[in-house]
Design a protein around this motif. Structure first.
Motif, mmCIF file in Angstrom:
data_model
loop_
_atom_site.group_PDB
_atom_site.id
_atom_site.type_symbol
_atom_site.label_atom_id
_atom_site.label_comp_id
_atom_site.label_asym_id
_atom_site.label_seq_id
_atom_site.Cartn_x
_atom_site.Cartn_y
_atom_site.Cartn_z
ATOM 1 N N ARG A 5 32.144 46.444 36.657
ATOM 2 C CA ARG A 5 31.466 47.619 37.202
ATOM 3 C C ARG A 5 32.517 48.614 37.666
ATOM 4 N NH1 ARG A 5 28.303 43.380 38.426
ATOM 5 N NH2 ARG A 5 26.103 43.570 37.893
ATOM 6 N N ASN A 6 32.324 49.860 37.281
ATOM 7 C CA ASN A 6 33.232 50.926 37.672
ATOM 8 C C ASN A 6 32.598 51.746 38.775
ATOM 9 O OD1 ASN A 6 35.172 50.379 35.563
ATOM 10 N ND2 ASN A 6 33.662 51.209 34.157
ATOM 11 N N VAL A 49 38.716 39.498 47.115
ATOM 12 C CA VAL A 49 39.635 40.634 47.253
ATOM 13 C C VAL A 49 40.322 40.966 45.934
ATOM 14 C CG1 VAL A 49 41.828 41.337 48.313
ATOM 15 C CG2 VAL A 49 40.020 40.401 49.725
ATOM 16 N N ASP A 50 40.752 39.947 45.199
ATOM 17 C CA ASP A 50 41.504 40.198 43.961
ATOM 18 C C ASP A 50 40.618 40.500 42.752
ATOM 19 O OD1 ASP A 50 40.513 37.654 43.608
ATOM 20 O OD2 ASP A 50 42.457 36.717 43.237
ATOM 21 N N ALA A 51 39.302 40.603 42.936
ATOM 22 C CA ALA A 51 38.392 40.921 41.832
ATOM 23 C C ALA A 51 38.151 42.422 41.696
ATOM 24 C CB ALA A 51 37.059 40.199 42.025
ATOM 25 N N VAL A 52 38.789 43.220 42.555
ATOM 26 C CA VAL A 52 38.594 44.669 42.516
ATOM 27 C C VAL A 52 39.955 45.346 42.383
ATOM 28 C CG1 VAL A 52 37.585 46.668 43.675
ATOM 29 C CG2 VAL A 52 36.575 44.411 44.009
ATOM 30 N N GLU A 53 40.050 46.230 41.389
ATOM 31 C CA GLU A 53 41.281 46.977 41.143
ATOM 32 C C GLU A 53 41.035 48.453 41.418
ATOM 33 O OE1 GLU A 53 41.986 46.069 37.041
ATOM 34 O OE2 GLU A 53 42.366 43.942 37.462
ATOM 35 N N PHE A 54 41.969 49.100 42.117
ATOM 36 C CA PHE A 54 41.828 50.502 42.506
ATOM 37 C C PHE A 54 42.833 51.361 41.771
ATOM 38 C CE2 PHE A 54 40.217 47.979 45.980
ATOM 39 C CZ PHE A 54 39.004 48.588 46.235
ATOM 40 N N PHE A 103 29.324 52.616 43.323
ATOM 41 C CA PHE A 103 29.295 52.192 41.924
ATOM 42 C C PHE A 103 28.784 53.348 41.066
ATOM 43 C CE2 PHE A 103 28.788 47.840 43.773
ATOM 44 C CZ PHE A 103 29.876 47.243 43.149
ATOM 45 N N ASP A 104 29.324 53.495 39.853
ATOM 46 C CA ASP A 104 28.799 54.511 38.935
ATOM 47 C C ASP A 104 27.318 54.270 38.669
ATOM 48 O OD1 ASP A 104 31.311 55.684 38.819
ATOM 49 O OD2 ASP A 104 31.828 54.808 36.872
#
Length: 165
Positions: A5-6, A49-54, A103-104
């Motif tokens: 998800r973006n 925490v590590d499942a989301v990239e910014f 979320f988009d």
């Protein structure tokens, strides 16, 4: 293939990719979330925490001491438009909450429970068939709490000083 998800902030300066399914998505009615959003509640999807990239602009951070746990809650937001993107927690350093509205496609995640309904504002309707917790889903010792479930939508309060049902 794993779900992805973006999302991002209002002005587009901060973007993220959340990998996999959230552990849960909930609607929080606590006074902190009301003040943080300037609204009735905060909808959040919980991820590792590590499942989301910014990407994009580095986020600003505000830290607040929780009234219930006395631990820090960190609000991460866009420094340009102020959109709250994510929360991190001293109490649960392995988890990150992503703002559902960031979320988009916010409807790609479904709200599975409502928490802190004891603080819900007048006019808030609790949905039928959804777990509703007077306070948190678990107490400070980690013991799960029993939810209420309603057969029909239920007003959280009927008047300014009335407790929820």
């Amino acid at each position: 293939m794993s779900a992805q998800r973006n999302g991002g902030c209002l002005c587009g300066s901060v973007r993220f990719v959340a990998l996999g399914e959230p552990m849960r998505t909930l609607q929080c009615h606590c006074r902190f979330c009301q003040r943080m959003t300037g609204s009735t509640s905060y909808a959040e999807s919980m991820y590792a925490v590590d499942a989301v990239e910014f990407s994009g602009e580095p986020m600003s951070r505000y830290s607040h001491r929780s009234e219930s746990s006395s631990r820090q809650v960190h609000v991460h937001f866009c420094p340009k438009c102020g959109t709250t993107i994510t929360l991190t927690f001293e109490r649960w350093p392995e988890y990150r909450a992503i703002s559902r509205g960031a979320f988009d496609d916010p409807n790609s995640v479904s709200i599975s429970s409502h928490i802190w309904t004891s603080s819900a504002q007048t006019g808030v309707v609790l949905p039928a068939g959804t777990d509703c917790f007077e306070f948190a889903r678990a107490d400070l010792a980690g013991s799960p709490q029993a939810p209420a479930r309603f057969d029909a939508p239920q007003m959280a309060r009927t008047g300014a000083s009335d407790p929820p049902p």
